[in-house]
Design a protein around this motif. Structure first.
Motif, PDB file in Angstrom:
ATOM      1  N   GLY A  72     -43.980  -8.316 -29.510  1.00 23.97           N
ATOM      2  CA  GLY A  72     -43.615  -7.386 -28.450  1.00 23.97           C
ATOM      3  C   GLY A  72     -44.775  -7.038 -27.549  1.00 23.97           C
ATOM      4  O   GLY A  72     -44.727  -6.034 -26.822  1.00 23.97           O
ATOM      5  N   GLU A  73     -45.817  -7.847 -27.571  1.00 24.87           N
ATOM      6  CA  GLU A  73     -46.959  -7.647 -26.690  1.00 24.87           C
ATOM      7  C   GLU A  73     -46.894  -8.684 -25.565  1.00 24.87           C
ATOM      8  O   GLU A  73     -46.004  -9.524 -25.549  1.00 24.87           O
ATOM      9  N   SER A  74     -47.847  -8.618 -24.629  1.00 17.35           N
ATOM     10  CA  SER A  74     -47.794  -9.549 -23.512  1.00 17.35           C
ATOM     11  C   SER A  74     -49.170  -9.783 -22.913  1.00 17.35           C
ATOM     12  O   SER A  74     -50.003  -8.872 -22.859  1.00 17.35           O
ATOM     13  N   ASP A  75     -49.384 -11.022 -22.452  1.00 17.76           N
ATOM     14  CA  ASP A  75     -50.601 -11.344 -21.708  1.00 17.76           C
ATOM     15  C   ASP A  75     -50.245 -11.849 -20.309  1.00 17.76           C
ATOM     16  O   ASP A  75     -51.059 -12.446 -19.618  1.00 17.76           O
ATOM     17  N   ILE A  76     -49.009 -11.588 -19.896  1.00 14.28           N
ATOM     18  CA  ILE A  76     -48.519 -11.973 -18.575  1.00 14.28           C
ATOM     19  C   ILE A  76     -48.432 -10.719 -17.706  1.00 14.28           C
ATOM     20  O   ILE A  76     -47.625  -9.816 -17.998  1.00 14.28           O
ATOM     21  N   PRO A  77     -49.223 -10.605 -16.655  1.00 18.82           N
ATOM     22  CA  PRO A  77     -49.248  -9.397 -15.831  1.00 18.82           C
ATOM     23  C   PRO A  77     -47.879  -8.946 -15.305  1.00 18.82           C
ATOM     24  O   PRO A  77     -47.604  -7.743 -15.240  1.00 18.82           O
TER      25      PRO A  77
ATOM     26  N   VAL B 211     -41.382  -6.526 -22.950  1.00 16.96           N
ATOM     27  CA  VAL B 211     -41.229  -7.520 -24.018  1.00 16.96           C
ATOM     28  C   VAL B 211     -40.798  -6.842 -25.308  1.00 16.96           C
ATOM     29  O   VAL B 211     -39.900  -7.323 -26.014  1.00 16.96           O
ATOM     30  N   ALA B 212     -41.418  -5.704 -25.628  1.00 17.76           N
ATOM     31  CA  ALA B 212     -41.094  -4.985 -26.862  1.00 17.76           C
ATOM     32  C   ALA B 212     -39.628  -4.578 -26.897  1.00 17.76           C
ATOM     33  O   ALA B 212     -38.977  -4.647 -27.940  1.00 17.76           O
ATOM     34  N   ALA B 213     -39.096  -4.148 -25.739  1.00 19.45           N
ATOM     35  CA  ALA B 213     -37.688  -3.750 -25.675  1.00 19.45           C
ATOM     36  C   ALA B 213     -36.766  -4.931 -25.955  1.00 19.45           C
ATOM     37  O   ALA B 213     -35.741  -4.795 -26.646  1.00 19.45           O
ATOM     38  N   LEU B 214     -37.127  -6.104 -25.440  1.00 18.78           N
ATOM     39  CA  LEU B 214     -36.302  -7.303 -25.644  1.00 18.78           C
ATOM     40  C   LEU B 214     -36.370  -7.780 -27.087  1.00 18.78           C
ATOM     41  O   LEU B 214     -35.359  -8.211 -27.653  1.00 18.78           O
ATOM     42  N   VAL B 215     -37.555  -7.712 -27.679  1.00 21.29           N
ATOM     43  CA  VAL B 215     -37.709  -8.094 -29.084  1.00 21.29           C
ATOM     44  C   VAL B 215     -36.932  -7.138 -29.980  1.00 21.29           C
ATOM     45  O   VAL B 215     -36.236  -7.572 -30.912  1.00 21.29           O
ATOM     46  N   ALA B 216     -37.025  -5.850 -29.693  1.00 22.23           N
ATOM     47  CA  ALA B 216     -36.317  -4.845 -30.490  1.00 22.23           C
ATOM     48  C   ALA B 216     -34.802  -5.016 -30.386  1.00 22.23           C
ATOM     49  O   ALA B 216     -34.068  -4.786 -31.359  1.00 22.23           O
TER      50      ALA B 216
ATOM     51  N   PHE C  32     -34.805 -11.600 -27.498  1.00 21.95           N
ATOM     52  CA  PHE C  32     -35.879 -12.557 -27.260  1.00 21.95           C
ATOM     53  C   PHE C  32     -36.725 -12.742 -28.501  1.00 21.95           C
ATOM     54  O   PHE C  32     -37.066 -11.773 -29.182  1.00 21.95           O
ATOM     55  N   ARG C  33     -37.057 -13.993 -28.787  1.00 22.39           N
ATOM     56  CA  ARG C  33     -38.023 -14.293 -29.835  1.00 22.39           C
ATOM     57  C   ARG C  33     -38.864 -15.480 -29.388  1.00 22.39           C
ATOM     58  O   ARG C  33     -38.392 -16.333 -28.621  1.00 22.39           O
ATOM     59  N   ALA C  34     -40.081 -15.515 -29.835  1.00 21.29           N
ATOM     60  CA  ALA C  34     -41.010 -16.571 -29.419  1.00 21.29           C
ATOM     61  C   ALA C  34     -41.447 -17.397 -30.619  1.00 21.29           C
ATOM     62  O   ALA C  34     -41.596 -16.887 -31.733  1.00 21.29           O
TER      63      ALA C  34
END
Length: 227
Positions: free
Chosen positions: A73-78, A85-90, A94-96
């Motif tokens: 749920g973290e991100s390195d994309i500005p 991302v955290a909301a989508l994972v929760a 979304f999963r990576a």
């Protein structure tokens, strides 16, 4: 009199139409599963947009660090902050991962890998070829494969041809779309390209359904995640 080859062609065309109709229905209902290959400045915003539109999204990247980061749920994309991302994972939208195996469970696969310029200013399509090989190993009938990377006309045909020598990539329903504006860091959107080079007559309508579902879902997706 109908020849055996004509009969076979008609059956194949009928199956293709059936696959296209089924995929269009799942796209409109947002029950289709979408894989995005390449989670950089183009792929991750697109993956987030699909997830916020209501689709289940599988993000695939060769970078283990990035896949793990996004999976937490973290991100390195500005353009895609960690909170988004955290909301989508929760929400389990979304999963990576770094594993291509999940492609077989998806209905649409969007390839967003980089195409850096070589010294002679020609795009380096080695990332596209590698992604095509990964997709081909797990492709199945009725899937839509979209090349969203910025490249020159003919790339889809070349890369899919090379991949088919290793795996049955011909089983996937393919049709090429061009990439968003080169160098843009804004959230990308799918649009038809004048350089689209392959695909059968049923698939342009599937593309319109894919783009329409994405555009329509954006108007309501984030609100639903936040409620």
């Amino acid at each position: 009199m109908t020849t055996p080859s004509q009969t076979k062609a008609k059956k194949s065309d009928s199956k293709s139409a059936s696959h296209a109709a089924g995929l269009m229905d799942r796209l409109k209902k947002r029950t289709a599963r979408v894989a995005v290959v390449g989670l950089g400045y183009v792929g991750m915003p697109l993956a987030a947009a699909f997830a916020e539109a209501g689709f289940e999204v599988l993000g695939i990247d060769v970078d283990e660090r990035r896949a793990a980061l996004l999976g937490r749920g973290e991100s390195d994309i500005p353009d895609v902050p960690a909170a988004r991302v955290a909301a989508l994972v929760a929400a389990r939208k979304f999963r990576a991962t770094t594993d291509n195996a999940g492609i077989s469970d998806c209905d649409a696969i969007v390839v967003c890998v980089p195409t850096p310029l070589r010294k002679n200013r020609d795009p380096d399509i080695s990332y596209i070829v590698a992604a095509a090989d990964g997709v081909a190993r797990h492709a199945r009938k009725g899937q839509l494969v979209v090349l969203e990377s910025t490249t020159y006309p003919g790339t889809t045909r070349k890369s899919s041809s090379r991949a088919s020598s290793r795996a049955a990539s011909r089983s996937a329903s393919r049709y090429s779309w061009h990439s968003p504006r080169s160098g843009s860091t804004r959230e990308p959107h799918l649009r038809r390209s004048q350089h689209a080079e392959s695909g059968r007559r049923h698939h342009p309508r599937v593309h319109e359904a894919l783009g329409g579902a994405l555009r329509g879902g954006r108007r309501h997706g984030r609100r639903g995640l936040e409620s």
